[in-house]
Enzyme design. Structure first.
Site, PDB file in Angstrom:
ATOM      1  N   LYS A  14      32.447  45.083  48.742  1.00 16.93           N
ATOM      2  CA  LYS A  14      32.412  44.792  50.179  1.00 16.93           C
ATOM      3  C   LYS A  14      33.078  45.901  50.988  1.00 16.93           C
ATOM      4  O   LYS A  14      32.508  46.392  51.961  1.00 16.93           O
ATOM      5  CB  LYS A  14      33.108  43.463  50.485  1.00 16.93           C
ATOM      6  CG  LYS A  14      32.490  42.253  49.836  1.00 16.93           C
ATOM      7  CD  LYS A  14      33.240  40.974  50.165  1.00 16.93           C
ATOM      8  CE  LYS A  14      34.680  40.941  49.724  1.00 16.93           C
ATOM      9  NZ  LYS A  14      34.901  40.900  48.272  1.00 16.93           N
ATOM     10  N   ARG A  88      37.069  33.840  54.680  1.00 16.87           N
ATOM     11  CA  ARG A  88      37.099  33.538  53.248  1.00 16.87           C
ATOM     12  C   ARG A  88      37.125  32.045  52.961  1.00 16.87           C
ATOM     13  O   ARG A  88      37.078  31.657  51.806  1.00 16.87           O
ATOM     14  CB  ARG A  88      38.308  34.197  52.589  1.00 16.87           C
ATOM     15  CG  ARG A  88      38.144  35.688  52.491  1.00 16.87           C
ATOM     16  CD  ARG A  88      39.156  36.289  51.580  1.00 16.87           C
ATOM     17  NE  ARG A  88      38.930  37.725  51.487  1.00 16.87           N
ATOM     18  CZ  ARG A  88      39.657  38.523  50.755  1.00 16.87           C
ATOM     19  NH1 ARG A  88      40.653  38.059  50.055  1.00 16.87           N
ATOM     20  NH2 ARG A  88      39.391  39.808  50.727  1.00 16.87           N
ATOM     21  N   ARG A 127      40.031  49.586  39.206  1.00 17.77           N
ATOM     22  CA  ARG A 127      40.598  49.891  40.522  1.00 17.77           C
ATOM     23  C   ARG A 127      42.116  49.747  40.501  1.00 17.77           C
ATOM     24  O   ARG A 127      42.830  50.534  41.127  1.00 17.77           O
ATOM     25  CB  ARG A 127      39.974  48.974  41.581  1.00 17.77           C
ATOM     26  CG  ARG A 127      40.429  49.283  42.998  1.00 17.77           C
ATOM     27  CD  ARG A 127      39.619  48.540  44.023  1.00 17.77           C
ATOM     28  NE  ARG A 127      40.014  47.145  44.131  1.00 17.77           N
ATOM     29  CZ  ARG A 127      39.445  46.274  44.955  1.00 17.77           C
ATOM     30  NH1 ARG A 127      38.436  46.639  45.722  1.00 17.77           N
ATOM     31  NH2 ARG A 127      39.862  45.034  45.006  1.00 17.77           N
ATOM     32  N   ARG A 133      47.017  49.118  42.630  1.00 19.11           N
ATOM     33  CA  ARG A 133      47.093  47.859  43.375  1.00 19.11           C
ATOM     34  C   ARG A 133      47.509  46.739  42.437  1.00 19.11           C
ATOM     35  O   ARG A 133      46.827  46.444  41.458  1.00 19.11           O
ATOM     36  CB  ARG A 133      45.734  47.539  44.010  1.00 19.11           C
ATOM     37  CG  ARG A 133      45.469  48.382  45.234  1.00 19.11           C
ATOM     38  CD  ARG A 133      44.170  48.076  45.897  1.00 19.11           C
ATOM     39  NE  ARG A 133      43.913  46.660  46.099  1.00 19.11           N
ATOM     40  CZ  ARG A 133      42.829  46.204  46.687  1.00 19.11           C
ATOM     41  NH1 ARG A 133      41.916  47.036  47.138  1.00 19.11           N
ATOM     42  NH2 ARG A 133      42.646  44.911  46.830  1.00 19.11           N
ATOM     43  N   ARG A 145      41.967  34.950  41.223  1.00 20.90           N
ATOM     44  CA  ARG A 145      41.272  35.321  42.463  1.00 20.90           C
ATOM     45  C   ARG A 145      39.808  34.881  42.416  1.00 20.90           C
ATOM     46  O   ARG A 145      39.262  34.425  43.421  1.00 20.90           O
ATOM     47  CB  ARG A 145      41.368  36.830  42.697  1.00 20.90           C
ATOM     48  CG  ARG A 145      42.763  37.267  43.098  1.00 20.90           C
ATOM     49  CD  ARG A 145      42.917  38.765  43.121  1.00 20.90           C
ATOM     50  NE  ARG A 145      42.074  39.383  44.132  1.00 20.90           N
ATOM     51  CZ  ARG A 145      41.773  40.677  44.130  1.00 20.90           C
ATOM     52  NH1 ARG A 145      42.228  41.473  43.185  1.00 20.90           N
ATOM     53  NH2 ARG A 145      41.013  41.173  45.084  1.00 20.90           N
TER      54      ARG A 145
END
Length: 193
Positions: A14, A88, A127, A133, A145
């Site tokens: 996204k 969300r 990632r 992160r 998540r």
């Protein structure tokens, strides 16, 4: 200028696609994730509060996000906008509908990037290593998540589909292919609008 909402699981692309379209159409990208990460990095009170939720793989409370988004949407509505990471939840989607009505704005499309869970997990772990992160570095947090996404965000697909605004996009292909598909959708919309 386009006014778009991106949906999809974490790691679907996204942010990448929103950023690419924002550059092509010279449209601001509004990313609640980026806004929140900036707050966390700056160690603001909001950032410290948000970090607790983010590190646990949970969603930051609606009222915090809605206020942030409202401020962004008011800045330059004539330029259009691309929402990445908001809404969300169904409550956020309903609040966004009210907010847009209040601001005299509307959206063109809701773009749902569809990617299988195993691909999402692999992308996020990569990632996490690449960008450091914390929310992407732990497989159990990623799975949490995804669970939160299925429970709270996936119902938005039906919400926007019922409004006739949802476009499903295969996000499990090279970035360039996804971008080409999205651009074709937008060009088609512009011709019929």
């Amino acid at each position: 200028m386009p006014r778009l909402i991106f949906l999809g699981p974490p790691g679907a692309g996204k942010g990448t696609q929103a950023e690419r379209l924002a550059a092509i159409y010279h449209t601001p990208k509004i990313s609640t994730g980026d806004l929140l990460r900036a707050e966390v990095k700056a160690q603001t009170p909001l950032g410290c509060q948000a970090k607790v939720y983010m590190d646990a793989g949970e969603l930051v409370p609606d009222e915090v996000l809605i206020g942030m988004v409202k401020g962004q949407l008011q800045q330059s509505p004539e330029q259009g906008w691309i929402l990445d990471g908001f809404p969300r939840t169904l409550a956020q989607a309903e609040a966004l509908e009210e907010l847009l009505q209040e601001l005299g704005q509307d959206y063109d499309y809701v773009l749902n990037l569809e990617v299988p869970d195993e691909v999402v997990v692999a992308r996020l772990l990569a990632r996490g290593k690449e960008q450091g992160r914390s929310d992407d570095a732990d497989r159990s947090v990623i799975l949490k998540r995804l669970e939160v996404y299925r429970q709270q965000t996936a119902p938005l697909i039906d919400f926007y589909e019922a409004k006739g605004r949802l476009q499903r996009v295969n996000g499990n292909q090279p970035m360039e292919s996804v971008q080409e598909h999205l651009q074709a959708l937008l060009e088609g919309f512009r011709r019929t609008a």
